[in-house]
Design a protein around this motif. Sequence first.
Motif, PDB file in Angstrom:
ATOM      1  N   ILE A  25       0.654  -1.218   0.551  1.00 18.18           N
ATOM      2  CA  ILE A  25      -0.609  -0.019  -0.089  1.00 18.18           C
ATOM      3  C   ILE A  25       1.038   1.067   0.075  1.00 18.18           C
ATOM      4  CG2 ILE A  25      -1.889   1.267   1.141  1.00 18.18           C
ATOM      5  CD1 ILE A  25      -2.752  -1.199   2.421  1.00 18.18           C
ATOM      6  N   TRP A  26       2.385   0.867   0.891  1.00 19.63           N
ATOM      7  CA  TRP A  26       2.723   1.759   0.392  1.00 19.63           C
ATOM      8  C   TRP A  26       3.500   3.382  -0.583  1.00 19.63           C
ATOM      9  CZ3 TRP A  26       8.291   1.727   1.103  1.00 19.63           C
ATOM     10  CH2 TRP A  26       9.622   3.034   1.212  1.00 19.63           C
ATOM     11  N   ALA A  27       4.032   1.117  -1.110  1.00 18.95           N
ATOM     12  CA  ALA A  27       4.917   1.586  -2.153  1.00 18.95           C
ATOM     13  C   ALA A  27       4.009   2.169  -4.121  1.00 18.95           C
ATOM     14  CB  ALA A  27       6.404   0.703  -2.635  1.00 18.95           C
ATOM     15  N   THR A  28       2.751   1.308  -3.317  1.00 20.19           N
ATOM     16  CA  THR A  28       1.997   0.913  -4.579  1.00 20.19           C
ATOM     17  C   THR A  28       1.853   2.556  -5.336  1.00 20.19           C
ATOM     18  OG1 THR A  28       0.171   0.606  -5.635  1.00 20.19           O
ATOM     19  CG2 THR A  28      -0.435   1.593  -3.603  1.00 20.19           C
ATOM     20  N   THR A  29       1.951   3.001  -6.893  1.00 11.63           N
ATOM     21  CA  THR A  29       1.513   3.970  -7.393  1.00 11.63           C
ATOM     22  C   THR A  29       0.198   3.688  -8.016  1.00 11.63           C
ATOM     23  OG1 THR A  29       2.912   3.095  -9.545  1.00 11.63           O
ATOM     24  CG2 THR A  29       4.482   4.309  -7.886  1.00 11.63           C
ATOM     25  N   PHE A  30      -0.186   3.447  -7.643  1.00 11.79           N
ATOM     26  CA  PHE A  30      -2.196   3.283  -7.844  1.00 11.79           C
ATOM     27  C   PHE A  30      -2.449   4.368  -7.235  1.00 11.79           C
ATOM     28  CE2 PHE A  30      -6.218   1.556  -6.201  1.00 11.79           C
ATOM     29  CZ  PHE A  30      -6.548   1.581  -7.982  1.00 11.79           C
ATOM     30  N   ARG A  31      -3.382   5.513  -8.170  1.00 11.53           N
ATOM     31  CA  ARG A  31      -4.173   6.095  -7.642  1.00 11.53           C
ATOM     32  C   ARG A  31      -5.155   6.529  -6.282  1.00 11.53           C
ATOM     33  NH1 ARG A  31      -6.697   8.126 -12.594  1.00 11.53           N
ATOM     34  NH2 ARG A  31      -7.096   9.837 -11.084  1.00 11.53           N
ATOM     35  N   HIS A  32      -5.925   5.460  -6.634  1.00 13.27           N
ATOM     36  CA  HIS A  32      -6.650   6.074  -5.202  1.00 13.27           C
ATOM     37  C   HIS A  32      -6.360   4.558  -4.168  1.00 13.27           C
ATOM     38  CE1 HIS A  32      -9.099   8.000  -8.677  1.00 13.27           C
ATOM     39  NE2 HIS A  32      -8.889   6.710  -9.407  1.00 13.27           N
ATOM     40  N   LYS A  33      -5.240   4.758  -3.732  1.00 14.65           N
ATOM     41  CA  LYS A  33      -4.877   4.113  -2.674  1.00 14.65           C
ATOM     42  C   LYS A  33      -5.478   4.034  -1.341  1.00 14.65           C
ATOM     43  CE  LYS A  33       0.295   4.944  -1.577  1.00 14.65           C
ATOM     44  NZ  LYS A  33       1.306   5.577  -1.037  1.00 14.65           N
ATOM     45  N   TRP A  34      -6.202   5.284  -1.642  1.00 12.40           N
ATOM     46  CA  TRP A  34      -7.445   5.897  -0.652  1.00 12.40           C
ATOM     47  C   TRP A  34      -8.891   4.624   0.153  1.00 12.40           C
ATOM     48  CZ3 TRP A  34     -12.264   5.932  -1.627  1.00 12.40           C
ATOM     49  CH2 TRP A  34     -12.496   5.951  -2.998  1.00 12.40           C
TER      50      TRP A  34
END
Lengths: 294, 380
Positions: A98-107
Motif C-alpha cells: 500500500i505504501w509503495a504502490t503508485t496506484f492513484r486511488h490509494k485511499w
Amino acid sequence: MGMTKGWKLYDPRLAWMLVAPVLLLLLLFLLLPIAVMGVYTFFTFVTAGVETSALTFANWKEFLTDSYYHGFLLKTVRVGAMTAIICAVLGYFPAYFIWATTFRHKWLLLLLLIVPFWISFTIRTFSWIHILGEQGIINVTLLKLGLIDQPLQMLYTEGAVIMGLLHFLLPYMILNVYVSLESIDRTLISAARSMGCTSAQAFREVTLPLSLPGLGAGLLLCFVLAAGSYVTPQLLGSGRDALFGNLIYDTIMGQLNWPMGATLSIVLFVVLGCFAAAYTRYMGMSQIVKGLGG
Amino acid sequence: MKISTTKRLERLNERYGNGDISRRSFLTLTAAAAASVGLSTPWIGRALAAATEVRFDGWGGVVQEAIDKYAFQAYTQKTGIKVVQGTFGDEDEIITKIKTSKPGDFQVIHSSGVNYYIKYVNAGVNSEINEANIPNMANVLAPMIEPFRKITPKISAVPYDYGTTGIAYNNKVISDDEAKEKGVGLLFDKKYAGKVGGYSDMTTRVWYAALQSGQDPNNIQDMDAVWAKVRENRDLAKKFWSSGAELMDLLSKGEIVVTDAWSGRVAALQQQGHPIGYIDPKGSYAWMEDMLVLKGSPMPECEELINFMLEPATSIAVAEGQNYPPSLDPTKVKLGDKIPTLPAFDPTGSMKALTFADPVYWATNEDAWNKQWDRISKGA
C-alpha cells in the motif's frame, strides 16, 4: 480575540483544562473500577453469588500455588505471541504494498482495510464456523473433489482460534506498519540506491530498520488484544483451547466467584501491563498512538 | 435531610413571598432547582415507567418467541403494559447482571427451577409473591410448587413448564433401536468419538456421568468414578454447546451425531424436518422452569403478567410453541392434542415418572463441583 485574552497557545493551564475531562473519565471509569477489583481480590467467597468483605489472602494463595492457572497463563502468552508474530509476517507485505504502490486511488486500499470493522466482531468470528466446519466450505469442496474421505477437523482447535484472532487483528498490524512506512523520508532510499545499494539492500538497510517502530507497535497491540480475548476461543475453540480470559469469564459468570475472578483479572491486567511497559521502555508508546491515529 | 424538589420550590416561593430573598436570587435558585430536576429525570422517568413496563429475561430463541407471540403480545394488548425483553444463554449470566444492577432493573426471569431458585434466595434478590393475585395458580401442578415452598414458604416464583434433558441423535447415523439399546451409553460410545456433543453445564455432565457409572445422581457415592466418566465423555466430545441455538445448529449441521439435549429444542428440530431422534433413558434428567419475580419489581403488574401467562389458553399456546409441557395439571385442565405428544409429558400430573435434581443435595455440592467441571472442561 477577546475570548482567548490572557491565554497563549502553549499555555499549560489551557492544556490541563483541555485534558481534564478525559482525565476525569479515565479516573472514574478506568482507575476506580480497577481499584475496586483490586479490593475484591481480598474478599471472601462464601457460595455461588455470595461474598463477604472479610479480608483474606486465600484468592492470591490459590492463584500462586495452583499450577492450573499458571498453565493457562503461559498458554495465553504463547497464543498471543504466536498470533502477533504471524500477524507481523502476514501484515508487513500488504502494508509495504500500500505504501509503495503508485496506484492513484490509494485511499481505496486503506478503505478495504477498514471495511471488516463495519461488521460486528462476533458475526465475523461466527463466519469461520461456516468455513472451517464439517459442513463448511473447505470440507465440502475437498470432499466433492474427492481429495479427502472424511471431513478434516479444523473447527474447535487451537488453529481455528489463531485463525479467528488473525482475522480480527491483521488490520491493526497493517495500519501500524503502514503509518511507520509513511513517515520514512523517501529520499533516504534514493540516496541508498544512488550509493550503489540494490533495491533489496536498500530495503534491508534503510526501509526495514526505519519501519521497525511500527512493526513493534503492531506486535504489542496484536499481542495484548490476542492475549486478552475470550470471544474467539469461546466460539472457535474447544474447552482445551480456552485462554486466560475464558478462565476469568467462567469464574465470574459460571462459578459466580467474584473474588477469584477479580484476582485472575488483576493478574492478566498486570501481566499484559508489564509487556506494554517493557515496550514503552524500549520503543516508546508514541508509535502506537501514531498507528491508531493513522 | 433530603427534601423533594417540590418542597424545595415551595420553600423558595415562601421565602420570596416573605421578602427574605431578592428576586434575582429567587430566579437563580429556582433555575438551579429546575436544573436538578432535569438532571435527575432519567431516574425519575424509570421509576414512573415501571408501572407501564415489565422487564422479562428469558432463554431467547424459539422458546422466547413462543412466549412473546402467545403471552406478551396478548398481555400488552389487554393491559397496555409493555413487556421489555432481554435474553441469556446461561442463567448464571443473568444472576451476574442482577448482582451488578439496582433492584427493579431486572424483574421477571424465566428461571431453571429449584436449583437456581436457591441461588437467588442466597443472594437475597428474591421477592414475595401475593398468591391471591394469581388465581390461575390453582391449576398449577402441586408437585411442582412444593419444592419451591420447601425453600421459602412464601414463594417468589411460579412453575411454568418442564422438560427433560434426554439423548438426541442423528437418525442418518444412529438407528432408534441402537439408541434404545445403548441409552446413556451413546454419549460414551467410542464409535462416535469426535461426533459427540453435550450441554456445557456441570449438572448435566455430572448427572449423565453418574448414570453411566451406575449411580443415583441424587445420591452419588463415588465421585471419583463420576469425574472419570466426565473426562471420558469430554475426550469423545467435539463441542460442549452453551445455548439452545448452538445445540440446534450443531445437530442440524451434522457437526455432532449424538448429544444430551433439551427435549423442546429437539422437538423444534424434528418439526423443521431434521432427522433427529430423541429418547429419555432411565433416570433422564428432568427439570422445570418457573417465572421468578425479583425484589424491587412492580409486584401487582408482575403478578398480573404471570396470572395472564397461566391462563389455560395462553399457557397451552406457549407450550405448543416452545414444545415444553406446561405446569398446568392435566387432571384439571384439558391440554389439547399436541401437548400429550410432547417429550417429557406426564399425563398423571404426579411427576413421579420424572427424576428431578434434589435441590438441597445439589446446592450443597455445587460450588466444588462447578469448579472441578470448569477444570475438566478445559482439559484438566
